[in-house]
Scaffold this active site. Structure first.
Site, short mmCIF file in Angstrom:
data_model
loop_
_atom_site.label_atom_id
_atom_site.label_comp_id
_atom_site.label_asym_id
_atom_site.label_seq_id
_atom_site.Cartn_x
_atom_site.Cartn_y
_atom_site.Cartn_z
N SER A 110 0.84 -1.21 0.00
CA SER A 110 0.00 0.00 0.00
C SER A 110 0.87 1.25 0.00
CB SER A 110 -0.96 -0.04 1.19
OG SER A 110 -2.02 0.87 1.01
N ASP A 127 -5.95 -3.49 -2.69
CA ASP A 127 -4.89 -3.17 -1.73
C ASP A 127 -4.16 -4.42 -1.22
OD1 ASP A 127 -3.42 -2.34 0.57
OD2 ASP A 127 -4.83 -0.72 0.93
#
Length: 304
Positions: A38, A182
């Site tokens: 991320s 993600d």
């Protein structure tokens, strides 16, 4: 082999940047492997290039418009605290055009491509260090790790973007016939992957406090409830990742150096505030410096 691992954490990535700057610039640590999830994936390319000032400038100037082309929430300041609520019009507009998420983060994809040039990509790809991006393949129900050595420029920018897409608030991306989101949904602190790739010493920046100091207030709307639930899930994944990482390190005789945030930086890492992120970068740098001085105190000169 030495590795640098940076966890997910949205805007808190600025703190990780400060820690990494101290370790690389002041401690002179050279890393063979960089693994990011991320916000960590947004940092590691420039850290691997040694372009610390450039990535600091980016993190010090990013805002909501830099990330979202359709932001799903409104930010209000109440008694000095930032609170979020649903932007009903933006969410409705997203659903009307057939999107599956509350918001869209295509501006982030543009920012990534504008920030990392083709020449810089080639330098990284042909360099000695490996740069690894963590993504979650929702279609195959598995975590995947994308090495820059195996990517084209366009693919690499896509993987970095995908890794940072905090669904369902940011874009869900379809690539190679699969839906991706993600990387933190599967591996928010990818210590195990760094050790599997041969790392014998791993510096890990965890964008969370080591001990939970937070007692969350009751959710006031469905949006806050979803963010609270996602935070709970990611906290559990993070704890599991660290436990597994320590176990694998013991089995492989690897060393792990953990850098947690000493205090709670924010309760909503989707709020990108320039002033706060600039401050967090400085705090990360000073935290790493103080931690190093505590670990390696300066010996008094016996001749004095």
């Amino acid at each position: 082999m030495r590795a640098l691992v940076i966890s997910g954490g949205g805007s808190k990535g600025a703190f990780a940047g400060g820690v990494a700057q101290y370790l690389i610039q002041e401690e002179g640590r050279n890393y063979d492997i960089f693994v990011g999830t991320s916000t960590g994936s947004l940092l590691i390319s420039h850290l691997a290039l040694g372009k610390l000032d450039k990535i600091k400038e980016i993190y010090s100037n990013v805002n909501q418009k830099s990330i979202f082309n359709n932001c799903p929430f409104l930010i209000k300041k109440i008694h000095g605290n930032e609170e979020i609520s649903i932007n009903h019009w933006n969410v409705l507009r997203n659903f009307i055009v057939g999107k599956k998420t509350f918001g869209e983060s295509e501006n982030l994809r543009k920012l990534i491509e504008n920030s990392l040039t083709i020449e810089e990509f080639k330098t990284l790809k042909n360099g000695d260090s490996d740069v690894i991006i963590t993504v979650s393949n929702l279609s195959l129900n598995q975590v995947e790790y994308k090495s820059i050595k195996d990517c084209t420029y366009e693919d690499y920018c896509d993987w970095v973007w995908i890794s940072a897409n905090y669904t369902p608030f940011m874009s869900l991306v379809r690539k190679n016939g699969c839906e991706y989101a993600d990387g933190g949904l599967g591996s928010i602190v990818p210590i195990e992957e760094a050790i599997k790739r041969g790392a014998t010493e791993v510096d890990v920046v965890v964008l969370h406090t080591e001990v939970n100091y937070l007692n969350r207030v009751a959710s006031r709307n469905p949006f806050e409830l979803i963010t609270t639930m996602m935070s709970f899930i990611l906290d559990r994944i993070e704890s599991q990742n660290i436990r597994i990482g320590k176990l694998v390190a013991n089995q492989k005789n690897a060393i792990i150096n953990l850098f947690y945030t000493p205090t709670i930086l924010t309760t909503n890492s989707l709020i990108f505030d320039k002033e706060k992120m600039t401050l967090w970068w400085k705090r990360g740098y000073l935290y790493a410096k103080n931690k190093n001085e505590e670990t390696n105190p300066i010996e008094p000169n016996s001749n004095e």
